[in-house]
Design a protein around this motif. Structure first.
Motif, PDB file in Angstrom:
ATOM      1  N   TYR A 109      17.224  -3.726   2.456  1.00 48.96           N
ATOM      2  CA  TYR A 109      18.624  -3.564   2.071  1.00 48.96           C
ATOM      3  C   TYR A 109      19.362  -4.883   2.242  1.00 48.96           C
ATOM      4  O   TYR A 109      19.082  -5.643   3.166  1.00 48.96           O
ATOM      5  N   GLN A 110      20.320  -5.111   1.342  1.00 48.24           N
ATOM      6  CA  GLN A 110      21.231  -6.240   1.501  1.00 48.24           C
ATOM      7  C   GLN A 110      22.656  -5.724   1.408  1.00 48.24           C
ATOM      8  O   GLN A 110      22.899  -4.676   0.817  1.00 48.24           O
ATOM      9  N   ALA A 111      23.572  -6.486   1.957  1.00 47.38           N
ATOM     10  CA  ALA A 111      24.970  -6.061   1.934  1.00 47.38           C
ATOM     11  C   ALA A 111      25.884  -7.258   1.725  1.00 47.38           C
ATOM     12  O   ALA A 111      25.488  -8.397   1.935  1.00 47.38           O
ATOM     13  N   TYR A 112      27.066  -6.976   1.296  1.00 50.06           N
ATOM     14  CA  TYR A 112      28.176  -7.933   1.302  1.00 50.06           C
ATOM     15  C   TYR A 112      29.033  -7.494   2.484  1.00 50.06           C
ATOM     16  O   TYR A 112      29.904  -6.628   2.350  1.00 50.06           O
TER      17      TYR A 112
ATOM     18  N   LYS B 183      27.546   5.771  -1.992  1.00 54.34           N
ATOM     19  CA  LYS B 183      26.510   5.397  -2.949  1.00 54.34           C
ATOM     20  C   LYS B 183      27.088   4.906  -4.274  1.00 54.34           C
ATOM     21  O   LYS B 183      26.357   4.418  -5.131  1.00 54.34           O
TER      22      LYS B 183
ATOM     23  N   VAL C 145      30.232   1.260  -2.035  1.00 54.27           N
ATOM     24  CA  VAL C 145      30.094   0.310  -0.929  1.00 54.27           C
ATOM     25  C   VAL C 145      29.029  -0.737  -1.289  1.00 54.27           C
ATOM     26  O   VAL C 145      27.901  -0.375  -1.651  1.00 54.27           O
ATOM     27  N   PRO C 146      29.395  -2.021  -1.221  1.00 52.50           N
ATOM     28  CA  PRO C 146      28.466  -3.065  -1.689  1.00 52.50           C
ATOM     29  C   PRO C 146      27.281  -3.286  -0.747  1.00 52.50           C
ATOM     30  O   PRO C 146      27.237  -4.233   0.025  1.00 52.50           O
ATOM     31  N   ILE C 147      26.355  -2.343  -0.834  1.00 48.24           N
ATOM     32  CA  ILE C 147      25.074  -2.428  -0.137  1.00 48.24           C
ATOM     33  C   ILE C 147      24.012  -2.076  -1.169  1.00 48.24           C
ATOM     34  O   ILE C 147      24.234  -1.172  -1.984  1.00 48.24           O
ATOM     35  N   TRP C 148      22.911  -2.822  -1.131  1.00 51.90           N
ATOM     36  CA  TRP C 148      21.896  -2.619  -2.166  1.00 51.90           C
ATOM     37  C   TRP C 148      20.514  -2.436  -1.547  1.00 51.90           C
ATOM     38  O   TRP C 148      20.163  -3.137  -0.597  1.00 51.90           O
ATOM     39  N   LYS C 149      19.752  -1.490  -2.108  1.00 54.38           N
ATOM     40  CA  LYS C 149      18.309  -1.469  -1.862  1.00 54.38           C
ATOM     41  C   LYS C 149      17.746  -2.584  -2.702  1.00 54.38           C
ATOM     42  O   LYS C 149      17.774  -2.535  -3.931  1.00 54.38           O
ATOM     43  N   ARG C 150      17.268  -3.606  -2.038  1.00 53.14           N
ATOM     44  CA  ARG C 150      16.882  -4.794  -2.791  1.00 53.14           C
ATOM     45  C   ARG C 150      15.466  -4.647  -3.337  1.00 53.14           C
ATOM     46  O   ARG C 150      15.168  -5.072  -4.419  1.00 53.14           O
TER      47      ARG C 150
ATOM     48  N   THR D  73      14.919  -3.299  -7.949  1.00 49.94           N
ATOM     49  CA  THR D  73      15.605  -3.908  -9.076  1.00 49.94           C
ATOM     50  C   THR D  73      14.932  -5.242  -9.296  1.00 49.94           C
ATOM     51  O   THR D  73      14.320  -5.782  -8.379  1.00 49.94           O
TER      52      THR D  73
END
Lengths: 79, 591
Positions: free
Chosen positions: B49-52, B116, B119-124, B138
């Motif tokens: 996961y990544q986030a801003y 979901k 919120v700026p969090i991504w399964k990278r 992705t």
């Protein structure tokens, strides 16, 4: 202003972000034009990307200027 | 509603205390989102996961506030883990306390849906089972990922941050503070935030470089009539005709362009008549724009303003440059074994050398520093902060110097978390200085009261106001208590943060040669070894200084550089090429 890229947009641009020296405030369209000029591949992502200005989603009529921190937010997938 | 938000790289604890004391309320609802062993039909080992983080924290808070207006709840705690999360471990924890179960369930359901979406969090990416290759969720470029290694009981153990990783994290989280306009007299040492260009040609007109007589450059007359006299401060424009000359002083503005100056030693004067005896090749004129053309950059943005740069700004009349703000730093020391330097320590106690060390080190950055000492007991420390009524929102940076009498890492870490910081890392692969803690405020940076011209000091009303717990400092470091660790961690980590916060260039490792061999027992960590930097011809030479432990600062009088010794290195020969951090250059903005 500082422009940040996240998730797949980091791959598209090859970087985490750029400093954009804008001589005048930019609306969304002008900002996108500046970005696509530098990273033409970004254009394909535009329909799915939301802009954030200073840690909040920006409204369509937002103006970006000066010290703003602008983030390009692709579809999120947290949780 | 009380809201607590954490973004963390560390595993989320098995048990989490409720966000409010229980007893008065009817419902405490907990939810854990766990990484499944399957993603898009494929078996996986982990998700990354990544986030801003600045925006994610803010967006989570906004969502909770919005939803709680419809489903009133009393408190919520949200913890989202980022980084690589192995299958079966918690990615998100949400705890909600409400008077009755209905509100909590409704709020939780809606919150997770909205999270979901917004919120700026991504399964990278997904990391496939049984294969080293990572499969993307992705499209993304392959990047090397290390899964947390399993500990004795199958729990994930955080890995030590390498120096380069730690430095990258600091640079990512420390964004430039908003710039301010400050008068030149207060701008020394600050970082210029806009490029200053020449507003006009310099010199702005042709000027004489000799005392003598100005004539047209192509005038071949032998005899001239003196038609005027121009002193250094005069401005007397006129077009000279053939056979005319004006008396000029060194530095005087010439009356028109296209002139040359004949030195007074090379003429004979008789009243208004002048005879030229000798002509040089030199025109003895500083031409307009010879030094700088109008619009040419003079001092680039990002320059740490030294005396010379300030003189240039003065020369072009830029008397209120746009610069980094004066930093506001809060330094808290902890430890019951510490006594002030003017007291005699009892057996088991030591004098506090860290406070004055930090005070000296931060002087290289224009700042206001407030220092206070806390008892090394968590509850007492919390009470002390409340008693000080310190509001860290008035500060850009918090430094906590750990004491050594109890587990400094645990204390400082808990203390920073209580203050509302998300811990980015709590150990780095560094000697001395492994238990270095770096925390960031999960919320958005607090805007300064105004970006207008600054006054002077921080108003007292901003330092003291009620707030418990305070949580708005942007970044914080927990520094290991031993003073040599302080020195090393300051130069490696804190100075990097200060440079990034001010918009300057973070210190870089440079290349040099060892003046003497460095013989050491191999250490699994990288070492930043105190050294004396000297010059030998054009090569920086580094003489390693002796130190015995992370508490030994006897070498610091001479130390002006830190040599980077790779992990597991036992011997570096004389003249070996090494990386080093030049302490004085880094802090002073030049050699």
């Amino acid at each position: 202003m500082r422009i940040l890229f996240f998730a797949q947009l980091k791959d598209v641009t090859g970087c985490d972000g750029i400093e954009l020296a804008a001589t005048a405030p930019l609306n969304c369209d002008r900002l996108w034009a500046e970005l696509v000029k530098r990273f033409p591949a970004l254009n394909a992502h535009r329909p799915n990307v939301r802009l954030a200005r200073n840690w909040e989603y920006a409204s369509p009529d937002a103006i970006f200027a000066g010290d703003d921190e602008v983030a390009l937010i692709p579809p999120v997938s947290g949780g | 509603m009380e809201i607590e938000i954490q973004l963390t790289h560390e595993p989320i604890a098995e048990k989490i205390s409720p966000p409010l004391p229980l007893g008065a309320h009817g419902a405490w609802l907990e939810f854990r989102g766990v990484v499944r062993g399957e993603e898009d039909g494929q078996t996986i080992r982990a998700l990354e996961y990544q986030a801003y983080p600045e925006m994610a924290g803010r967006e989570i808070r906004r969502l909770l506030q919005e939803i709680s207006a419809r489903h009133p709840c009393l408190a919520a705690k949200v913890i989202h883990r980022i980084g690589v999360i192995p299958v079966g471990e918690t990615a998100i924890y949400v705890g909600v306390v409400s008077p009755h179960r209905g509100e909590a369930i409704a709020l939780l359901a809606e919150f997770m849906d909205r999270l979901k979406q917004d919120v700026p969090i991504w399964k990278r990416r997904a990391i496939a089972d049984g294969a080293d290759s990572a499969r993307r969720v992705t499209p993304c470029a392959p990047i090397e990922v290390r899964l947390p290694t399993s500990g004795g009981q199958g729990t994930a153990r955080p890995t030590l941050k390498s120096l380069d990783e730690a430095r990258a994290e600091i640079c990512t989280h420390c964004r430039p503070l908003p710039a301010v306009r400050a008068p030149l007299a207060e701008a020394f040492g600050r970082v210029l935030r806009e490029t200053v260009c020449a507003p006009e040609d310099l010199p702005s007109v042709d000027r004489a470089t000799r005392d003598g007589y100005a004539i047209c450059a192509d005038d071949v007359s032998k005899t001239f009539s003196v038609v005027d006299t121009i002193h250094a401060a005069d401005w007397k424009p006129r077009q000279l005709k053939p056979g005319e000359t004006v008396r000029v002083a060194t530095g005087a503005a010439l009356p028109c362009s296209g002139l040359r100056v004949v030195m007074q030693e090379h003429v004979e004067r008789d009243g208004d008549k002048l005879h030229v005896v000798r002509r040089e090749n030199s025109t003895n004129v500083r031409l307009r724009g010879e030094e700088v053309r109008q619009g040419q950059p003079l001092v680039p943005a990002g320059t740490k303003l030294n005396a010379g740069a300030l003189a240039i700004l003065a020369m072009v009349g830029n008397v209120n440059p746009l610069v980094s703000p004066r930093l506001r730093i809060l330094h808290l020391t902890t430890g019951d074994e510490i006594v002030p330097p003017d007291q005699t320590p009892k057996p088991g106690q030591i004098r506090d050398s860290n406070s004055i060390l930090i005070r000296g080190l931060v002087q290289h950055f224009p700042c206001e520093l407030l220092h206070a000492h806390l008892p090394e007991d968590f509850e007492k420390a919390k009470q002390s902060v409340s008693a000080f009524r310190l509001q860290p929102s008035a500060f850009d940076l918090l430094l906590v110097s750990g004491g050594a009498s109890v587990g400094e890492k645990d204390f400082t870490r808990s203390f920073l978390e209580w203050l509302g910081f998300d811990i980015v890392f709590s150990q780095i692969n560094l000697r001395p200085g492994r238990p270095l803690i770096f925390g960031v405020n999960g919320g958005a940076p607090v805007p300064r009261s105004s970006a207008a011209t600054e006054g002077g000091s921080v108003p007292a009303s901003r330092l003291v106001s009620s707030l418990a717990p305070p949580n708005k400092v942007r970044v914080a470091f927990g520094l290991p208590g031993n003073p040599l660790s302080h020195f090393v961690c300051f130069h490696f980590a804190v100075a990097t943060a200060l440079a990034c916060l001010t918009g300057g260039e973070p210190p870089e490792f440079l290349r040099g040669q060892l003046a003497e061999k460095l013989d050491d027992k191999p250490c699994p960590r990288e070492t930043l070894w105190p050294a004396r930097l000297e010059w030998n011809d054009a090569t920086p030479r580094l003489r390693p200084l002796a130190w015995t432990s992370s508490g030994d600062i006897t070498c610091l009088t001479a130390a002006n550089a830190l040599v980077r010794v790779p992990a597991n290195t036992s011997l570096l020969e004389q003249f070996a090429e090494v990386d080093f951090l030049p302490v004085t250059a880094m802090l002073g903005g030049g050699w």
